[in-house]
Design an enzyme around this catalytic site. Structure first.
Site, PDB file in Angstrom:
ATOM      1  N   TYR A 131      10.101  -3.937  -9.055  1.00  0.00           N
ATOM      2  CA  TYR A 131       8.771  -3.750  -9.638  1.00  0.00           C
ATOM      3  C   TYR A 131       7.932  -2.653  -8.992  1.00  0.00           C
ATOM      4  CZ  TYR A 131       3.934  -4.586 -10.907  1.00  0.00           C
ATOM      5  OH  TYR A 131       2.666  -4.417 -11.355  1.00  0.00           O
ATOM      6  N   CYS A 185       0.841  -1.191   0.000  1.00  0.00           N
ATOM      7  CA  CYS A 185       0.000   0.000   0.000  1.00  0.00           C
ATOM      8  C   CYS A 185       0.880   1.246   0.000  1.00  0.00           C
ATOM      9  CB  CYS A 185      -0.868   0.036   1.250  1.00  0.00           C
ATOM     10  SG  CYS A 185      -1.946  -1.384   1.423  1.00  0.00           S
TER      11      CYS A 185
HETATM   12  P1  AMP Z   1       2.495 -13.124 -14.411  1.00  0.00           P
HETATM   13  O1  AMP Z   1       1.757 -12.885 -15.661  1.00  0.00           O
HETATM   14  O2  AMP Z   1       1.637 -13.694 -13.318  1.00  0.00           O
HETATM   15  O3  AMP Z   1       3.761 -13.934 -14.595  1.00  0.00           O
HETATM   16  O4  AMP Z   1       2.952 -11.711 -13.839  1.00  0.00           O
HETATM   17  C1  AMP Z   1       4.062 -11.080 -14.346  1.00  0.00           C
HETATM   18  C2  AMP Z   1       3.751  -9.656 -14.658  1.00  0.00           C
HETATM   19  O5  AMP Z   1       3.113  -9.029 -13.544  1.00  0.00           O
HETATM   20  C3  AMP Z   1       5.011  -8.876 -14.938  1.00  0.00           C
HETATM   21  O6  AMP Z   1       4.802  -8.104 -16.103  1.00  0.00           O
HETATM   22  C4  AMP Z   1       5.221  -8.010 -13.726  1.00  0.00           C
HETATM   23  O7  AMP Z   1       5.663  -6.725 -14.093  1.00  0.00           O
HETATM   24  C5  AMP Z   1       3.874  -7.936 -13.043  1.00  0.00           C
HETATM   25  N1  AMP Z   1       3.941  -8.102 -11.574  1.00  0.00           N
HETATM   26  C6  AMP Z   1       4.895  -8.667 -10.850  1.00  0.00           C
HETATM   27  N2  AMP Z   1       4.599  -8.647  -9.536  1.00  0.00           N
HETATM   28  C7  AMP Z   1       3.411  -8.056  -9.415  1.00  0.00           C
HETATM   29  C8  AMP Z   1       2.559  -7.725  -8.310  1.00  0.00           C
HETATM   30  N3  AMP Z   1       2.895  -8.020  -7.063  1.00  0.00           N
HETATM   31  N4  AMP Z   1       1.395  -7.094  -8.576  1.00  0.00           N
HETATM   32  C9  AMP Z   1       1.043  -6.801  -9.833  1.00  0.00           C
HETATM   33  N5  AMP Z   1       1.796  -7.091 -10.919  1.00  0.00           N
HETATM   34  C10 AMP Z   1       2.968  -7.713 -10.725  1.00  0.00           C
END
Ligand code: AMP
Length: 468
Positions: free
Chosen positions: A248, A5
Site C-alpha cells: 500500500y 513519513c
Molecule cells: P478501511 O476502509 O478502513 O477498510 O480501509 C481500507 C482502505 O484504506 C483501502 O482502500 C486501503 O487502500 C486504504 N489503506 C490501507 N491502509 C492504510 C493506511 N495505513 N493509511 C491510509 N489508508 C490506508
C-alpha cells in the site's frame, strides 16, 4: 507517536540544496500530508522552515530562497487523528557545543518512554511528546563523548523500533536505516551531488540515478562537497522489512530492493487469481490502491479489466477521518460508480487491504445499487488482525475488522458474494523475500521487536553477526 513519513537528505557540490529537497518532498507527498519541514546548513549555521499542510502549502518561492546551504534535509509528516501542532513537525533541531543537529525520522520507536524518563530524571525537558525528540536528545548527548559515527552507533544500540533517518550534523548529511530495515531508504546520485530519500521516486524527479537501498543497520555519510558517500554497516541482523510498503504505502513507480513496487503488486494480483480466481464479467480495482493488483489478476485470468469506480483526486485519505460517520461520507466523496460499466454484470472488486472495512462495505453496497449482479471481493494482503507499532497508522485492534472475525464473517459484514485474501506465504512469494525477513506484525500479531503486551517472534540471539 510518529507515523509513516517521508524523509530526504541532499548534499551538493555547489548551489543551494533547498530547492531539490523541496522537489523530492513533492514526489514523496503520499508519505505524509500533515506537515512538512526543511532544514539547511550553509557552513556556518542552520536555517529552518516548517509548517502544517502539504509541501505546496508550507513553502513558497520566498521560503525556499531563504534556506541557503549545500546541505539540506526534509521531512513529510503523516496525518494522524491526534493533536496536530507545528512544534511536532520535523526536522527536529538542537544546538550544542558539539555543533548543530537536525533529524528527520520515518518510523516509530518502541522504547523511547524509558529513555525519555531517564532524561527527565536528569533534568532534561522536552517540548513535544514525540519519540523522535527523544532520539535527538540521545544522539546529542552521545555526541558529547563520541564522534558522530560512534554517537550514532550508541544511539542505535539504545533506541529500538523502526527508523529511517536523514540527519544533519553541522553541514554533514547522514542517512541511517534501523538494523531491521523496516522502513525504506535509498541513495541516489544527482548531477552535482547525492541524495538520500525514502523512495526512489524522489531521485527520479531530480533526474538522478538510484544507486542502491541503504542496508539495514547501515549509516551512509554524504561527503560535504557532494562528491560521494561513505558507508558504515554497523549492524548485520536478520531484517524485518515492512511488507505493507509494497502492498500500500510506497508509490507504485518506486523501486525498493531492486523491485518495482508496481510489478510486485501485479504479481500479488496474479497470485490472487491463481489461488482464488473467480470468473466474472469484469475485474475492477478500488482506485488507486487496487489498480496494479487488479491488472495482474485480470491478466492472469484473461478477464476484462474495467473500472467500475472513479476517484475524486482532490479528496485526501479517508483513513484519517476521526469518526465512523465522517469516514463513511468520505468514501462517498472519494469514490463514485460508473453505472453503465456495472449494470447487469458480475464484478470482482480488488483492493490492497481491508482495515476497518468501511471502504469495502460501502463499495459493495454502491455496486449493488448500480445494478451489479454479483460482487466478489479480493484483497492483495492478508487480513489485518493487529496494530502496527513500527510506523503505519493502522487503527487500534478493536477497530480492525479482522481482529475478531474470520473471513466468512467479514464477507457477510461487507455484503460480498465471496471474499478471499492473499496469505503471508503468497506475499513472500510475490516479493521473493523469505518470510523470516519480513515484518508481518499487523497480519500475524507477532512482531520483530518487543512491544509490551504483544508477542515477539525473535529470540534475543535472533540476530546474526554483531556490530563490527
Ligand atoms: P478501511 O476502509 O478502513 O477498510 O480501509 C481500507 C482502505 O484504506 C483501502 O482502500 C486501503 O487502500 C486504504 N489503506 C490501507 N491502509 C492504510 C493506511 N495505513 N493509511 C491510509 N489508508 C490506508
Amino acid at each position: 507517536m510518529e507515523e509513516k513519513c517521508g524523509v530526504v537528505g541532499i548534499s551538493l557540490e555547489e548551489g543551494d540544496a533547498a530547492l531539490p529537497t523541496y522537489y523530492a518532498m513533492y514526489a514523496l507527498q503520499h508519505r505524509g500530508q500533515e506537515g512538512a519541514g526543511i532544514v539547511t546548513h550553509d557552513g556556518f549555521q542552520q536555517h529552518s522552515e516548517k509548517g502544517l499542510g502539504l509541501v505546496a502549502e508550507v513553502f513558497d518561492d520566498d521560503d525556499v530562497e531563504h534556506l541557503p546551504g549545500r546541505a539540506s534535509i526534509g521531512h513529510l509528516r503523516y496525518p494522524t487523528a491526534g493533536e496536530i501542532d507545528e512544534r511536532s513537525c520535523h526536522p527536529y533541531t538542537v544546538t550544542s557545543k558539539r555543533g548543530s543537529l537536525a533529524l528527520a525520522h520515518n518510523g516509530t520507536l518502541v522504547n523511547t518512554d524509558e529513555v525519555r524518563a531517564e532524561f527527565e530524571e536528569r533534568g532534561h525537558t522536552f517540548s513535544t511528546n514525540s519519540d523522535t525528540e527523544v532520539m535527538v536528545h540521545e544522539l546529542a548527548s552521545n555526541l558529547v563523548e563520541d564522534g558522530l559515527l560512534d554517537a550514532i552507533k550508541r544511539t542505535m544500540k539504545r533506541i529500538r523500533g523502526a527508523y529511517s533517518l536523514t540527519l544533519m550534523h553541522d553541514d554533514r548529511v547522514v542517512g541511517v536505516r534501523d538494523p531491521l530495515g523496516v522502513r525504506p531508504l535509498c541513495i541516489g546520485k544527482l548531477d552535482d551531488g547525492y541524495i538520500l530519500a525514502s523512495e526512489s521516486v524522489a531521485i527520479d524527479v531530480l533526474d538522478g540515478e538510484l544507486v542502491r537501498d541503504v542496508r539495514p543497520g547501515e549509516v551512509v555519510v554524504l561527503d560535504e562537497d557532494g562528491g560521494g558517500f561513505e558507508s558504515h554497516r554497523l549492524f548485520d541482523e536478520v531484517p524485518a522489512h515492512c511488507f505493507f510498503e509494497y502492498v500500500y504505502f510506497s508509490r507504485p513507480d518506486s523501486t525498493i530492493d531492486d523491485r518495482l513496487v508496481y510489478d510486485a503488486r501485479r504479481e500479488m494480483g496474479r497470485l490472487l487469481y491463481e489461488n482464488h480466481g473467480v470468473e466474472t464479467d469484469i475485474v475492477s480495482p478500488v482506485p488507486d490502491s487496487g489498480r496494479a493488483f487488479a491488472s495482474g489478476y485480470a491478466e492472469a485470468g484473461d478477464l476484462e479489466y474495467s473500472e467500475a469506480l472513479m476517484k475524486n483526486r482532490y479528496v485526501g485519505r479517508t483513513f484519517i477521518m476521526p469518526t465512523q460517520d465522517a469516514r463513511e461520507t468520505a468514501v462517498r466523496l472519494k469514490l463514485n460508480t460508473m453505472d453503465s460499466n456495472i449494470e447487469g454484470k458480475s464484478v470482482t472488486l480488488i483492493d490492497d487491504s481491508i482495515v476497518r472495512g468501511t471502504t469495502s462495505r460501502q463499495l459493495v453496497k454502491l455496486l449493488r445499487e448500480s445494478g451489479a449482479s454479483e460482487v466478489h471481493f479480493r484483497v492483495g494482503s492478508p487480513p489485518i488482525v493487529a496494530p502496527c507499532y513500527l510506523g503505519i497508522d493502522m487503527a487500534s485492534r478493536d477497530e480492525l475488522m479482522a481482529s475478531d472475525k474470520d473471513v466468512d464473517e467479514i464477507r457477510d459484514e461487507i455484503g460480498a458474494d465471496s471474499l478471499e485474501y492473499l496469505n503471508v506465504d503468497d506475499i513472500s512469494e510475490a516479493l521473493d523475500m523469505p518470510r523470516g525477513e519480513m515484518c508481518t506484525g499487523c497480519v500475524t500479531g507477532s512482531y520483530p521487536v518487543d512491544v509490551e503486551g504483544e508477542t515477539c517472534e525473535r529470540t534475543k540471539d535472533g540476530s546474526r553477526a554483531g556490530a563490527d
